[in-house]
Motif scaffolding. Structure first.
Motif, PDB file in Angstrom:
ATOM      1  N   UNK A  94       1.630 -11.085  37.078  1.00 33.30           N
ATOM      2  CA  UNK A  94       1.608 -12.167  36.081  1.00 33.30           C
ATOM      3  C   UNK A  94       1.304 -13.519  36.727  1.00 33.30           C
ATOM      4  N   UNK A  95       1.060 -13.548  38.025  1.00 35.15           N
ATOM      5  CA  UNK A  95       0.760 -14.789  38.717  1.00 35.15           C
ATOM      6  C   UNK A  95      -0.715 -15.122  38.698  1.00 35.15           C
ATOM      7  N   UNK A  96      -1.031 -16.382  38.969  1.00 32.77           N
ATOM      8  CA  UNK A  96      -2.428 -16.810  39.074  1.00 32.77           C
ATOM      9  C   UNK A  96      -3.037 -16.388  40.404  1.00 32.77           C
ATOM     10  N   UNK A  97      -2.164 -16.157  41.400  1.00 31.38           N
ATOM     11  CA  UNK A  97      -2.608 -15.749  42.723  1.00 31.38           C
ATOM     12  C   UNK A  97      -1.871 -14.484  43.135  1.00 31.38           C
ATOM     13  N   UNK A  98      -2.556 -13.655  43.934  1.00 37.22           N
ATOM     14  CA  UNK A  98      -1.972 -12.398  44.408  1.00 37.22           C
ATOM     15  C   UNK A  98      -1.985 -12.393  45.931  1.00 37.22           C
ATOM     16  N   UNK A 108     -12.122  -8.576  40.416  1.00 32.17           N
ATOM     17  CA  UNK A 108     -13.567  -8.391  40.451  1.00 32.17           C
ATOM     18  C   UNK A 108     -13.985  -7.570  41.668  1.00 32.17           C
ATOM     19  N   UNK A 109     -13.532  -8.000  42.847  1.00 35.52           N
ATOM     20  CA  UNK A 109     -13.959  -7.328  44.079  1.00 35.52           C
ATOM     21  C   UNK A 109     -13.445  -5.899  44.130  1.00 35.52           C
ATOM     22  N   UNK A 110     -12.194  -5.703  43.769  1.00 36.46           N
ATOM     23  CA  UNK A 110     -11.594  -4.376  43.880  1.00 36.46           C
ATOM     24  C   UNK A 110     -12.220  -3.393  42.894  1.00 36.46           C
ATOM     25  N   UNK A 111     -12.765  -3.912  41.798  1.00 45.17           N
ATOM     26  CA  UNK A 111     -13.427  -3.032  40.828  1.00 45.17           C
ATOM     27  C   UNK A 111     -14.727  -2.448  41.394  1.00 45.17           C
ATOM     28  N   UNK A 112     -15.263  -3.102  42.431  1.00 42.69           N
ATOM     29  CA  UNK A 112     -16.509  -2.650  43.043  1.00 42.69           C
ATOM     30  C   UNK A 112     -16.286  -1.823  44.305  1.00 42.69           C
ATOM     31  N   UNK A 159      -5.399 -13.935  47.236  1.00 46.23           N
ATOM     32  CA  UNK A 159      -6.565 -13.940  46.352  1.00 46.23           C
ATOM     33  C   UNK A 159      -6.237 -14.666  45.051  1.00 46.23           C
ATOM     34  N   UNK A 160      -7.235 -15.302  44.470  1.00 45.83           N
ATOM     35  CA  UNK A 160      -7.120 -15.622  43.049  1.00 45.83           C
ATOM     36  C   UNK A 160      -7.088 -14.293  42.300  1.00 45.83           C
ATOM     37  N   UNK A 161      -6.258 -14.199  41.283  1.00 54.61           N
ATOM     38  CA  UNK A 161      -6.113 -12.943  40.557  1.00 54.61           C
ATOM     39  C   UNK A 161      -7.448 -12.400  40.031  1.00 54.61           C
ATOM     40  N   UNK A 162      -8.266 -13.192  39.326  1.00 55.06           N
ATOM     41  CA  UNK A 162      -9.528 -12.649  38.809  1.00 55.06           C
ATOM     42  C   UNK A 162     -10.514 -12.270  39.916  1.00 55.06           C
ATOM     43  N   UNK A 163     -10.443 -12.968  41.046  1.00 59.92           N
ATOM     44  CA  UNK A 163     -11.326 -12.642  42.171  1.00 59.92           C
ATOM     45  C   UNK A 163     -10.969 -11.270  42.744  1.00 59.92           C
TER      46      UNK A 163
END
Length: 261
Positions: free
Chosen positions: A99-103, A198-202, A191-195
């Motif tokens: 639930x954070x903005x950063x991981x 994105x990367x892990x999905x690839x 990491x930024x959460x959305x970043x």
């Protein structure tokens, strides 16, 4: 790729989610969680820890449940899986509950000390970076932090052979892939959460190649990456999971990334 100093970086009101994959970490888990909680509390940062346990037979999950009772369900989340399914998928699983903005991803075996987390955050905020990764092979942060108090990176508790294998693996990958970071195989990162999503999905790699692929893809996608020197300490309890199969798989992974990314 140029870095632009952000005069309005993310504030300390940001929340940080720590994904902690575990397997047979019953003895280490209370120590590392206490240190993580202490670090965030002292710096007045909002935080949570997602423990992703792969059916540890040593009672790791029971310890995690006790820690939930100590710190609260809003701080410690136990999200177990049915068995050992790989590091990359552990992060994917953990991401479902962040639930954070950063991981922040790190090891639970105490090889990554939480004392470096504030430096990760400071570097990220100063340059508005997408990713900050710990490095054993730099003396100072990059980009530069004027008031950094972080000592030079290093490794403690490894014999000469293992140090040579690790350093050689990074030099080999750097020569073939030119990823722009000094420590490709490290697993202590912010990491930024959305970043990260994105990367892990690839990502397609497993095992030790996974962390390397994440950095190679980050560069290919144009994300900004900073490095903070860390001191890596060999695990306190339990056995290292590095073996000959992982070393061979790493070499194969380098060439697959060279051909495919």
């Amino acid at each position: 790729m140029s870095l632009v100093l952000d005069m309005n970086p993310p504030s300390s009101t940001s929340k940080y989610s720590v994904i902690l994959p575990t397997y047979n970490e019953r003895k280490n888990l209370p120590i590392i969680i206490w240190l993580i909680a202490k670090t965030f509390t002292e710096h007045q940062l909002d935080w949570e820890i997602i423990v992703v346990d792969d059916a540890s037979p040593d009672g790791t999950q029971e310890i995690a449940k006790q820690l939930i009772g100590v710190y609260g369900e809003d701080r410690i989340l136990l999200k177990p899986r049915a068995g050992k399914l790989g590091l990359g998928t552990a992060y994917i699983h953990g991401l479902n509950f962040c639930t954070g903005e950063f991981v922040i991803i790190m090891d639970a075996d105490f090889s990554h000390h939480p004392k470096f987390i504030p430096e990760f955050i400071k570097l990220q905020q100063t340059y508005n970076l997408d990713i900050v990764t710990g490095t054993r092979y730099r003396k100072t942060p990059t980009p530069r932090l004027a008031d950094s108090v972080t000592p030079a990176g290093g490794v403690y508790g490894w014999d000469v052979k293992r140090k040579l294998i690790s350093r050689g693996a990074n030099i080999f990958a750097d020569t073939v892939l030119s990823p722009g970071v000094s420590d490709l195989t490290g697993s202590f990162r912010l990491y930024r959460l959305p970043v990260l999503r994105h990367i892990i999905s690839l990502a397609q790699s497993k095992g030790y190649v996974f962390q390397m692929e994440m950095m190679v893809r980050a560069q290919a996608l144009g994300y900004t990456v900073g490095e903070v020197p860390i001191t890596f300490v060999d695990r306190i309890y339990g056995d290292s999971k590095l073996g000959a199969d992982e070393i061979v798989g790493y070499a194969k992974g380098v060439f697959q990334l060279f051909a495919g990314v």
